[in-house]
Motif scaffolding. Structure first.
Motif, mmCIF file in Angstrom:
data_model
loop_
_atom_site.group_PDB
_atom_site.id
_atom_site.type_symbol
_atom_site.label_atom_id
_atom_site.label_comp_id
_atom_site.label_asym_id
_atom_site.label_seq_id
_atom_site.Cartn_x
_atom_site.Cartn_y
_atom_site.Cartn_z
ATOM 1 N N ALA A 1 -5.634 7.242 7.174
ATOM 2 C CA ALA A 1 -5.951 5.878 6.734
ATOM 3 C C ALA A 1 -4.730 5.215 6.101
ATOM 4 O O ALA A 1 -4.488 4.021 6.304
ATOM 5 N N ALA A 2 -3.957 5.979 5.336
ATOM 6 C CA ALA A 2 -2.757 5.430 4.714
ATOM 7 C C ALA A 2 -1.738 5.024 5.776
ATOM 8 O O ALA A 2 -1.099 3.963 5.672
ATOM 9 N N HIS A 3 -1.582 5.855 6.779
ATOM 10 C CA HIS A 3 -0.669 5.535 7.892
ATOM 11 C C HIS A 3 -1.083 4.225 8.544
ATOM 12 O O HIS A 3 -0.250 3.332 8.777
ATOM 13 N N GLN A 4 -2.382 4.087 8.825
ATOM 14 C CA GLN A 4 -2.878 2.869 9.470
ATOM 15 C C GLN A 4 -2.724 1.657 8.559
ATOM 16 O O GLN A 4 -2.440 0.548 9.032
ATOM 17 N N ALA A 5 -2.914 1.848 7.245
ATOM 18 C CA ALA A 5 -2.799 0.726 6.313
ATOM 19 C C ALA A 5 -1.379 0.185 6.273
ATOM 20 O O ALA A 5 -1.166 -1.033 6.184
ATOM 21 N N VAL A 6 -0.395 1.071 6.326
ATOM 22 C CA VAL A 6 1.000 0.619 6.355
ATOM 23 C C VAL A 6 1.258 -0.195 7.621
ATOM 24 O O VAL A 6 1.863 -1.268 7.581
ATOM 25 N N LEU A 7 0.800 0.302 8.756
ATOM 26 C CA LEU A 7 0.994 -0.426 10.012
ATOM 27 C C LEU A 7 0.274 -1.772 9.985
ATOM 28 O O LEU A 7 0.797 -2.777 10.486
ATOM 29 N N ALA B 1 9.853 1.331 8.613
ATOM 30 C CA ALA B 1 9.072 1.622 7.407
ATOM 31 C C ALA B 1 9.009 3.137 7.248
ATOM 32 O O ALA B 1 8.570 3.845 8.165
ATOM 33 N N VAL B 2 9.454 3.629 6.096
ATOM 34 C CA VAL B 2 9.572 5.068 5.884
ATOM 35 C C VAL B 2 9.077 5.436 4.490
ATOM 36 O O VAL B 2 8.923 4.584 3.616
ATOM 37 N N SER B 3 8.862 6.720 4.305
ATOM 38 C CA SER B 3 8.580 7.267 2.978
ATOM 39 C C SER B 3 9.020 8.721 2.972
ATOM 40 O O SER B 3 9.358 9.291 4.012
ATOM 41 N N ASP B 4 9.022 9.312 1.792
ATOM 42 C CA ASP B 4 9.290 10.739 1.708
ATOM 43 C C ASP B 4 8.092 11.489 2.263
ATOM 44 O O ASP B 4 6.948 11.181 1.911
ATOM 45 N N PRO B 5 8.303 12.473 3.131
ATOM 46 C CA PRO B 5 7.165 13.218 3.691
ATOM 47 C C PRO B 5 6.655 14.251 2.700
ATOM 48 O O PRO B 5 7.410 14.749 1.859
ATOM 49 N N PRO B 6 5.363 14.573 2.787
ATOM 50 C CA PRO B 6 4.847 15.672 1.964
ATOM 51 C C PRO B 6 5.364 17.009 2.485
ATOM 52 O O PRO B 6 5.931 17.088 3.573
ATOM 53 N N GLU B 7 5.184 18.042 1.697
ATOM 54 C CA GLU B 7 5.638 19.361 2.129
ATOM 55 C C GLU B 7 4.923 19.806 3.398
ATOM 56 O O GLU B 7 5.521 20.450 4.260
ATOM 57 N N ARG B 8 3.642 19.469 3.488
ATOM 58 C CA ARG B 8 2.878 19.798 4.693
ATOM 59 C C ARG B 8 2.190 18.541 5.199
ATOM 60 O O ARG B 8 1.532 17.841 4.432
ATOM 61 N N SER C 1 0.840 -1.201 0.000
ATOM 62 C CA SER C 1 0.000 0.000 0.000
ATOM 63 C C SER C 1 0.870 1.244 0.000
ATOM 64 O O SER C 1 1.989 1.249 0.518
ATOM 65 N N THR C 2 0.354 2.305 -0.614
ATOM 66 C CA THR C 2 1.077 3.566 -0.602
ATOM 67 C C THR C 2 0.932 4.227 0.759
ATOM 68 O O THR C 2 0.000 3.958 1.508
ATOM 69 N N GLY C 3 1.866 5.101 1.055
ATOM 70 C CA GLY C 3 1.864 5.749 2.347
ATOM 71 C C GLY C 3 1.185 7.102 2.324
ATOM 72 O O GLY C 3 0.343 7.389 1.460
ATOM 73 N N VAL C 4 1.549 7.941 3.270
ATOM 74 C CA VAL C 4 0.979 9.278 3.400
ATOM 75 C C VAL C 4 1.252 10.081 2.134
ATOM 76 O O VAL C 4 2.362 10.054 1.596
ATOM 77 N N ALA C 5 0.216 10.749 1.642
ATOM 78 C CA ALA C 5 0.289 11.555 0.414
ATOM 79 C C ALA C 5 0.653 10.716 -0.802
ATOM 80 O O ALA C 5 1.207 11.219 -1.775
ATOM 81 N N GLY C 6 0.349 9.414 -0.754
ATOM 82 C CA GLY C 6 0.601 8.542 -1.899
ATOM 83 C C GLY C 6 2.043 8.151 -2.098
ATOM 84 O O GLY C 6 2.399 7.587 -3.140
ATOM 85 N N ALA C 7 2.900 8.392 -1.120
ATOM 86 C CA ALA C 7 4.321 8.108 -1.261
ATOM 87 C C ALA C 7 4.595 6.603 -1.207
ATOM 88 O O ALA C 7 3.862 5.847 -0.563
ATOM 89 N N ARG C 8 5.653 6.192 -1.884
ATOM 90 C CA ARG C 8 6.065 4.793 -1.840
ATOM 91 C C ARG C 8 6.723 4.501 -0.495
ATOM 92 O O ARG C 8 7.595 5.249 -0.039
#
Length: 252
Positions: free
Chosen positions: A64-70, A48-55, A29-36
């Motif tokens: 929901a994306a955060h929870q899906a990764v976990l 488990a990490v991804s590039d953060p969005p600007e904000r 699943s993609t992470g916060v803001a659709g990041a890989r």
């Protein structure tokens, strides 16, 4: 864990979801803001990490994306979850955290292996005033006095006395609920309560005991529903039972 000094720039920062054993697979699943989402490995652990969005903002889709990764990590084994919007200054700082904290983090992973978190809250139910008055001699006397000498102040005093009695009944019910549920848990962690929400407790459970726990909550809801409105949330990542002390929360 502490954050080492760093001269990293904003472009080096990493959004961190959680820590797991090194043998897990990257979530699909993609992470916060659709990041890989990718895994950063160090000393038998991975983050488990991804590039953060600007904000970073707590938008529903990003939560929901955060929870899906976990959830994807938890499906493979134990995970130490991070709260939403936690970042690390850079990869080297995060690797240092994993290396320095390896022993403690590994112990915590074993502590939550095969476990889930369930949260139970209990809110005051106004209940049946007539029953309260019949059971409580002081309320009966106050109600009788109010009937004999009605007035604004008398009504206020009676209302306040009934409200206190309702809260007392709810708190008593909450203690009875805990007496039934606590033995089913590996550990518990108390949350904040107030005059309306008189019960807030997280339970660390063996995953195999989730159904038995839910049945016990339902049983208690039936037994005390006239005084306490129970709600149960979960299964959740074991937020209340780990102490990762990661990088500082995002404040950008």
């Amino acid at each position: 864990m502490t954050v080492p000094a760093t001269t990293a720039t904003a472009s080096d920062t990493l959004y961190v979801y959680g820590i797991a054993p090194a043998d897990v697979r990257p979530p699909r699943s993609t992470g916060v803001a659709g990041a890989r989402v990718r895994l950063l490995h160090e000393s038998g652990l991975c983050a488990a990490v991804s590039d953060p969005p600007e904000r970073l903002r707590p938008r529903r889709r990003d939560l929901a994306a955060h929870q899906a990764v976990l959830a994807a990590l938890a499906a493979q084994g134990p995970v130490l979850p991070m709260r939403f919007a936690v970042v690390s200054p850079d990869a080297d700082a995060l690797r240092t955290q994993l290396r320095v904290g390896r022993q403690d983090l590994t112990r915590q992973l074993e502590d939550v292996r095969g476990c889930v978190e369930m949260n139970v809250k209990g809110a005051v139910v106004p209940g049946c005033f007539a029953q309260l008055v019949r059971r409580d001699e002081r309320l009966r006397a106050l109600a009788a006095r109010t009937r004999r000498r009605p007035g604004y102040q008398a009504n206020v005093q009676l209302g306040e006395a009934i409200a206190r009695a309702v809260r007392t009944e709810a708190r008593r019910a909450a203690q009875q609920v805990l007496a039934r549920l606590v033995p089913l848990a590996v550990r518990t962690a108390e949350g904040e309560v107030d005059d309306e929400q008189v019960l807030s407790v997280s339970f660390l459970l063996r995953a195999a005991d989730e159904r038995r726990f839910r049945d016990a909550v339902a049983e208690q809801a039936r037994a005390h529903g006239d005084r306490l409105a129970l709600s149960v949330t979960g299964p959740l990542p074991c937020y209340s039972f780990v102490d990762t002390r990661p990088a500082a929360p995002a404040g950008r």
